[in-house]
Design a protein around this motif. Structure first.
Motif, mmCIF file in Angstrom:
data_model
loop_
_atom_site.group_PDB
_atom_site.id
_atom_site.type_symbol
_atom_site.label_atom_id
_atom_site.label_comp_id
_atom_site.label_asym_id
_atom_site.label_seq_id
_atom_site.Cartn_x
_atom_site.Cartn_y
_atom_site.Cartn_z
ATOM 1 N N CYS A 143 0.830 -1.197 0.000
ATOM 2 C CA CYS A 143 0.000 0.000 0.000
ATOM 3 C C CYS A 143 0.872 1.257 0.000
ATOM 4 O O CYS A 143 0.649 2.190 -0.787
ATOM 5 C CB CYS A 143 -0.916 -0.019 1.224
ATOM 6 S SG CYS A 143 -2.098 1.345 1.311
ATOM 7 N N PHE A 144 1.883 1.283 0.865
ATOM 8 C CA PHE A 144 2.795 2.420 0.898
ATOM 9 C C PHE A 144 3.468 2.617 -0.466
ATOM 10 O O PHE A 144 3.559 3.740 -0.972
ATOM 11 C CB PHE A 144 3.869 2.224 1.964
ATOM 12 C CG PHE A 144 3.440 2.531 3.372
ATOM 13 C CD1 PHE A 144 2.513 3.532 3.636
ATOM 14 C CD2 PHE A 144 3.981 1.832 4.442
ATOM 15 C CE1 PHE A 144 2.135 3.830 4.954
ATOM 16 C CE2 PHE A 144 3.617 2.121 5.746
ATOM 17 C CZ PHE A 144 2.686 3.123 6.005
ATOM 18 N N SER A 145 3.938 1.520 -1.048
ATOM 19 C CA SER A 145 4.599 1.617 -2.361
ATOM 20 C C SER A 145 3.644 2.166 -3.410
ATOM 21 O O SER A 145 4.036 2.943 -4.283
ATOM 22 C CB SER A 145 5.122 0.241 -2.795
ATOM 23 O OG SER A 145 6.139 -0.214 -1.930
ATOM 24 N N CYS A 146 2.398 1.763 -3.317
ATOM 25 C CA CYS A 146 1.363 2.212 -4.250
ATOM 26 C C CYS A 146 1.130 3.722 -4.111
ATOM 27 O O CYS A 146 1.095 4.460 -5.101
ATOM 28 C CB CYS A 146 0.073 1.442 -3.964
ATOM 29 S SG CYS A 146 -1.341 1.841 -5.010
ATOM 30 N N VAL A 147 1.008 4.195 -2.883
ATOM 31 C CA VAL A 147 0.789 5.626 -2.644
ATOM 32 C C VAL A 147 2.011 6.431 -3.074
ATOM 33 O O VAL A 147 1.887 7.463 -3.742
ATOM 34 C CB VAL A 147 0.459 5.889 -1.154
ATOM 35 C CG1 VAL A 147 0.401 7.387 -0.875
ATOM 36 C CG2 VAL A 147 -0.862 5.231 -0.763
ATOM 37 N N ILE A 148 3.195 5.951 -2.696
ATOM 38 C CA ILE A 148 4.437 6.635 -3.070
ATOM 39 C C ILE A 148 4.583 6.687 -4.589
ATOM 40 O O ILE A 148 5.098 7.652 -5.151
ATOM 41 C CB ILE A 148 5.652 5.939 -2.416
ATOM 42 C CG1 ILE A 148 5.615 6.152 -0.895
ATOM 43 C CG2 ILE A 148 6.960 6.456 -2.998
ATOM 44 C CD1 ILE A 148 6.628 5.301 -0.132
ATOM 45 N N GLY A 149 4.095 5.641 -5.263
ATOM 46 C CA GLY A 149 4.148 5.594 -6.721
ATOM 47 C C GLY A 149 3.127 6.485 -7.405
ATOM 48 O O GLY A 149 3.010 6.477 -8.629
ATOM 49 N N ASN A 150 2.382 7.243 -6.594
ATOM 50 C CA ASN A 150 1.409 8.213 -7.119
ATOM 51 C C ASN A 150 0.283 7.553 -7.903
ATOM 52 O O ASN A 150 -0.257 8.120 -8.850
ATOM 53 C CB ASN A 150 2.112 9.272 -7.988
ATOM 54 C CG ASN A 150 1.280 10.538 -8.128
ATOM 55 O OD1 ASN A 150 0.533 10.903 -7.215
ATOM 56 N ND2 ASN A 150 1.385 11.193 -9.280
ATOM 57 N N LEU A 151 -0.085 6.325 -7.494
ATOM 58 C CA LEU A 151 -1.254 5.680 -8.066
ATOM 59 C C LEU A 151 -2.490 6.180 -7.322
ATOM 60 O O LEU A 151 -2.393 6.949 -6.372
ATOM 61 C CB LEU A 151 -1.120 4.162 -7.974
ATOM 62 C CG LEU A 151 0.134 3.571 -8.642
ATOM 63 C CD1 LEU A 151 0.139 2.053 -8.508
ATOM 64 C CD2 LEU A 151 0.234 3.988 -10.102
ATOM 65 N N ASP A 152 -3.652 5.757 -7.760
ATOM 66 C CA ASP A 152 -4.895 6.194 -7.133
ATOM 67 C C ASP A 152 -4.857 5.850 -5.643
ATOM 68 O O ASP A 152 -4.875 4.680 -5.259
ATOM 69 C CB ASP A 152 -6.068 5.486 -7.818
ATOM 70 C CG ASP A 152 -7.421 5.926 -7.293
ATOM 71 O OD1 ASP A 152 -7.702 5.708 -6.094
ATOM 72 O OD2 ASP A 152 -8.204 6.478 -8.086
ATOM 73 N N ASN A 153 -4.775 6.879 -4.789
ATOM 74 C CA ASN A 153 -4.593 6.654 -3.354
ATOM 75 C C ASN A 153 -5.735 5.860 -2.739
ATOM 76 O O ASN A 153 -5.517 4.963 -1.916
ATOM 77 C CB ASN A 153 -4.457 7.987 -2.619
ATOM 78 C CG ASN A 153 -3.149 8.702 -2.859
ATOM 79 O OD1 ASN A 153 -2.885 9.740 -2.264
ATOM 80 N ND2 ASN A 153 -2.298 8.181 -3.742
ATOM 81 N N PHE A 154 -6.944 6.173 -3.139
ATOM 82 C CA PHE A 154 -8.109 5.431 -2.651
ATOM 83 C C PHE A 154 -7.982 3.953 -3.020
ATOM 84 O O PHE A 154 -8.230 3.060 -2.214
ATOM 85 C CB PHE A 154 -9.374 6.033 -3.257
ATOM 86 C CG PHE A 154 -10.603 5.190 -3.099
ATOM 87 C CD1 PHE A 154 -11.334 5.218 -1.928
ATOM 88 C CD2 PHE A 154 -11.030 4.364 -4.133
ATOM 89 C CE1 PHE A 154 -12.477 4.441 -1.783
ATOM 90 C CE2 PHE A 154 -12.163 3.576 -3.991
ATOM 91 C CZ PHE A 154 -12.887 3.617 -2.816
ATOM 92 N N GLY A 155 -7.571 3.700 -4.254
ATOM 93 C CA GLY A 155 -7.405 2.323 -4.706
ATOM 94 C C GLY A 155 -6.296 1.605 -3.976
ATOM 95 O O GLY A 155 -6.403 0.397 -3.704
ATOM 96 N N CYS A 156 -5.220 2.320 -3.634
ATOM 97 C CA CYS A 156 -4.102 1.699 -2.908
ATOM 98 C C CYS A 156 -4.581 1.096 -1.593
ATOM 99 O O CYS A 156 -4.263 -0.055 -1.262
ATOM 100 C CB CYS A 156 -3.012 2.738 -2.633
ATOM 101 S SG CYS A 156 -2.165 3.377 -4.099
#
Length: 209
Positions: A143-156
């Motif tokens: 989840c952290f990697s997903c948010v840091i990667g600037n993907l859809d935060n809600f989706g992360c």
């Protein structure tokens, strides 16, 4: 007592607070870093130049009882504040989120949290959501990697809640393809999912002497 930081004028309220907070041990080791953190933040634009989050790295970490670990936690927190404060005026998240003993067990886990907070996410509360909502620790890291990667935060945060690891990975891959969190999680339908509510921000010092 520890020496005064020559750059820190005790007539300035935020400097005086650093001097007061770093009088006892092990906080005395943080005197220079506290004044540096506060100085950097105080020179930011008016809407984000409140150094109180630097002080919260000491105020908000008193439940870390091992002296050496406590010093590392305070140091990581103060290293986090300037970037988070500059981008989102969210230096408070460095202590409120990333030193929370409910979710943070050690320095490694804290560094993962501060990396998220410093990454300028679209929604800062999603960094807390990664800790609060993830199925397990691996899901939290994803989840952290997903948010840091600037993907859809809600989706992360939504993907991180999926118990089956294969389905979870597919969900994150869906986000990485550029699709929205709602689409990846629910096929575009309105999701029955409530984003994490962040803890209330800490007290605020006055913006003056």
């Amino acid at each position: 007592p520890p020496p005064n930081d020559s750059r820190c004028n005790p007539l300035i309220w935020w400097c005086k607070e650093c001097l007061t907070l770093t009088d006892p041990t092990p906080e005395d080791a943080m005197r220079g870093q506290c004044s540096t953190c506060a100085t950097i933040v105080s020179e930011m634009p008016p809407d984000r130049n409140n150094p109180a989050p630097c002080h919260m790295c000491i105020h908000g970490t008193q439940d870390w009882f091992d002296p050496e670990e406590h010093k590392q936690i305070m140091s990581l927190c103060m290293a986090c504040v300037p970037q988070a404060q500059l981008t989102r005026a969210a230096g408070w998240a460095c202590s409120n989120y990333c030193t929370d003993r409910t979710y943070i067990a050690n320095v490694v886990q804290m560094s993962e949290c501060t990396a998220c907070v410093q990454s300028d996410p679209d929604d800062m509360s999603m960094c807390f959501g990664c800790m609060e909502k993830s199925f397990d620790y691996l899901a939290r890291q994803q989840c952290f990697s997903c948010v840091i990667g600037n993907l859809d935060n809600f989706g992360c945060v939504g993907c991180a809640q999926i118990p089956n690891i294969n389905e979870r990975v597919e969900c994150f891959l869906c986000l990485a393809s550029g699709r929205s969190g709602s689409d990846c999680l629910f096929g575009g339908n309105q999701p029955p999912f409530t984003p994490a509510s962040p803890p209330p921000p800490p007290y605020q010092y006055p913006l003056g002497p």
